[in-house]
Design a protein around this motif. Structure first.
Motif, PDB file in Angstrom:
ATOM      1  N   LYS A 159       0.836  -1.205   0.000  1.00 21.61           N
ATOM      2  CA  LYS A 159       0.000   0.000   0.000  1.00 21.61           C
ATOM      3  C   LYS A 159       0.869   1.252   0.000  1.00 21.61           C
ATOM      4  CE  LYS A 159      -3.561   0.332   2.644  1.00 21.61           C
ATOM      5  NZ  LYS A 159      -4.411   0.316   3.853  1.00 21.61           N
ATOM      6  N   LYS A 160       2.002   1.181   0.714  1.00 20.68           N
ATOM      7  CA  LYS A 160       2.885   2.337   0.810  1.00 20.68           C
ATOM      8  C   LYS A 160       3.501   2.696  -0.542  1.00 20.68           C
ATOM      9  CE  LYS A 160       7.048   3.929   3.172  1.00 20.68           C
ATOM     10  NZ  LYS A 160       6.523   5.274   3.444  1.00 20.68           N
ATOM     11  N   VAL A 161       3.717   1.693  -1.393  1.00 21.01           N
ATOM     12  CA  VAL A 161       4.298   1.938  -2.708  1.00 21.01           C
ATOM     13  C   VAL A 161       3.419   2.875  -3.525  1.00 21.01           C
ATOM     14  CG1 VAL A 161       4.956   0.865  -4.901  1.00 21.01           C
ATOM     15  CG2 VAL A 161       5.512  -0.267  -2.743  1.00 21.01           C
ATOM     16  N   PHE A 162       2.086   2.734  -3.374  1.00 25.40           N
ATOM     17  CA  PHE A 162       1.144   3.515  -4.175  1.00 25.40           C
ATOM     18  C   PHE A 162       0.588   4.720  -3.424  1.00 25.40           C
ATOM     19  CE2 PHE A 162       0.981  -0.937  -5.570  1.00 25.40           C
ATOM     20  CZ  PHE A 162       1.331  -0.777  -6.901  1.00 25.40           C
ATOM     21  N   ARG A 163       1.088   4.948  -2.200  1.00 22.82           N
ATOM     22  CA  ARG A 163       0.640   6.085  -1.412  1.00 22.82           C
ATOM     23  C   ARG A 163       1.452   7.315  -1.791  1.00 22.82           C
ATOM     24  NH1 ARG A 163       1.294   4.907   4.583  1.00 22.82           N
ATOM     25  NH2 ARG A 163      -0.147   3.240   4.018  1.00 22.82           N
ATOM     26  N   LEU A 202      10.407  -1.487   9.504  1.00 26.31           N
ATOM     27  CA  LEU A 202      11.106  -0.209   9.346  1.00 26.31           C
ATOM     28  C   LEU A 202      10.688   0.475   8.045  1.00 26.31           C
ATOM     29  CD1 LEU A 202      14.736  -1.127  10.507  1.00 26.31           C
ATOM     30  CD2 LEU A 202      13.014   0.191  11.772  1.00 26.31           C
ATOM     31  N   LEU A 203      10.554  -0.332   6.982  1.00 26.83           N
ATOM     32  CA  LEU A 203      10.085   0.213   5.706  1.00 26.83           C
ATOM     33  C   LEU A 203       8.655   0.740   5.841  1.00 26.83           C
ATOM     34  CD1 LEU A 203      11.440  -2.518   3.272  1.00 26.83           C
ATOM     35  CD2 LEU A 203      12.141  -0.123   3.299  1.00 26.83           C
ATOM     36  N   GLY A 204       7.812  -0.048   6.526  1.00 25.44           N
ATOM     37  CA  GLY A 204       6.424   0.349   6.720  1.00 25.44           C
ATOM     38  C   GLY A 204       6.278   1.615   7.542  1.00 25.44           C
ATOM     39  N   ALA A 266      13.775   3.092  -5.078  1.00 27.25           N
ATOM     40  CA  ALA A 266      13.168   2.788  -3.779  1.00 27.25           C
ATOM     41  C   ALA A 266      11.776   2.164  -3.921  1.00 27.25           C
ATOM     42  CB  ALA A 266      13.089   4.058  -2.938  1.00 27.25           C
ATOM     43  N   LYS A 267      10.960   2.697  -4.825  1.00 27.17           N
ATOM     44  CA  LYS A 267       9.600   2.190  -5.002  1.00 27.17           C
ATOM     45  C   LYS A 267       9.601   0.752  -5.528  1.00 27.17           C
ATOM     46  CE  LYS A 267       6.957   5.776  -3.922  1.00 27.17           C
ATOM     47  NZ  LYS A 267       5.902   5.714  -2.882  1.00 27.17           N
ATOM     48  N   ILE A 268      10.493   0.494  -6.489  1.00 29.42           N
ATOM     49  CA  ILE A 268      10.588  -0.860  -7.045  1.00 29.42           C
ATOM     50  C   ILE A 268      11.050  -1.831  -5.964  1.00 29.42           C
ATOM     51  CG2 ILE A 268      11.808  -2.315  -8.716  1.00 29.42           C
ATOM     52  CD1 ILE A 268      11.968   0.091 -10.565  1.00 29.42           C
ATOM     53  N   LEU A 269      12.031  -1.398  -5.175  1.00 29.21           N
ATOM     54  CA  LEU A 269      12.553  -2.231  -4.104  1.00 29.21           C
ATOM     55  C   LEU A 269      11.474  -2.571  -3.088  1.00 29.21           C
ATOM     56  CD1 LEU A 269      15.214  -3.478  -3.105  1.00 29.21           C
ATOM     57  CD2 LEU A 269      15.590  -1.400  -1.781  1.00 29.21           C
TER      58      LEU A 269
END
Length: 290
Positions: A159-163, A202-204, A266-269
């Motif tokens: 969800k964070k990728v598309f936020r 941590l990413l979240g 970063a987004k792809i990762l």
């Protein structure tokens, strides 16, 4: 050399901690490679298979911050190795692969030292407790709970990728230390889990991917060391072929994985990390329930 001396004077307790860790690594090295001089009896086929497993697992782990333990442990369990012994073998190997990975991330500037200090001690304590329990209880009891947690975290990251609005990471948040303890415990119990639990959280929480993964992999050196030293008291049999294969394959892959982590978008990762967590959590839950 002068910079190292100044660092030691500034943080003497951490210098002592690293000195003790270094001595324990020597102990683990002696235990792991005790039979290396008698390679005549080495199962070379198993060695090369686990070299490949170690290379692939560490490439994924170093680039995405997770899956070395899960991948390696799954292979060991698949060929009939008991859970406690499998986790012990993986963590013996992971001391060296995480050392290579953590050092590579440190050299590339992917390690946030202030964050690492908050993760190390609770992570090691969790690993020691987890290794102790795994040596005395059935790990299948806790795996479904961990799998459900990881599934939720994987969805949060996706969800964070598309936020559009990014969340600001708060390095002083109290839950980070508790997170490290849970991650260390789960890692020892399941033969892997530090990366999916700690790095993914941590990413979240908004940490930059390269620092979340780099710092997590650096701290994993000491988490793996805590598990391995604890297993020394309970696991008497250590097979050289799979452990040596995992170590060699993982060490070879570590520098390449750290570069991938630094260079990848970063987004792809994060998208790859999210998909990986969801897949692994569903697989783990399915295998433990059915």
């Amino acid at each position: 050399m002068d910079k190292i001396i100044l660092k030691v004077k500034a943080e003497p307790l951490w210098a002592l901690f690293f000195l003790i860790s270094f001595l324990l690594i020597i102990l683990i090295s002696f235990k792991s490679f005790a039979g290396i001089m008698t390679l005549e009896g080495l199962d070379w086929e198993m060695f090369f298979w686990f070299l490949l497993v170690g290379f692939v697992a560490q490439t994924i782990d170093g680039a995405l911050g997770m899956a070395y333990g899960v991948t390696s442990n799954s292979m060991l369990l698949g060929i009939g190795i008991p859970p406690a012994m499998a986790s012990a073998w993986v963590h013996f190997a992971q001391v060296f692969t995480s050392l290579a990975s953590g050092f590579s991330h440190w050299r590339l500037g992917n390690v946030n030292w202030s964050l690492a200090k908050r993760l190390i001690i609770p992570g090691v304590l969790g690993a020691v407790i987890g290794a102790f329990f795994l040596s005395n209880i059935d790990s299948k009891v806790i795996k479904p709970v961990i799998a459900l947690y990881l599934l939720v975290m994987g969805i949060v990251i996706l969800k964070k990728v598309f936020r559009k609005k990014e969340k600001t990471f708060d390095a002083k948040e109290k839950s980070i230390s508790y997170l490290a303890g849970v991650g260390g415990f789960a890692d020892a119990i399941g033969g892997g889990g530090w990366g999916p639990i700690v790095n993914s959280t941590l990413l979240g929480k908004g940490q930059t991917p390269r620092y979340a993964i780099g710092t997590g992999n650096f701290v994993e050196i000491f988490v793996s060391l805590g598990s391995a030293v604890t297993f020394l008291f309970f696991i008497k049999e250590l097979s050289l072929a799979p452990v040596l294969g995992l170590i060699v394959g993982g060490v070879i892959a570590s520098p390449f994985a750290a570069i991938i982590c630094k260079k990848m978008n970063a987004k792809i990762l994060m998208f790859i990390v999210g998909l990986l967590i969801v897949f692994l959590s569903i697989r783990t839950f399915y295998l433990t329930i059915f």
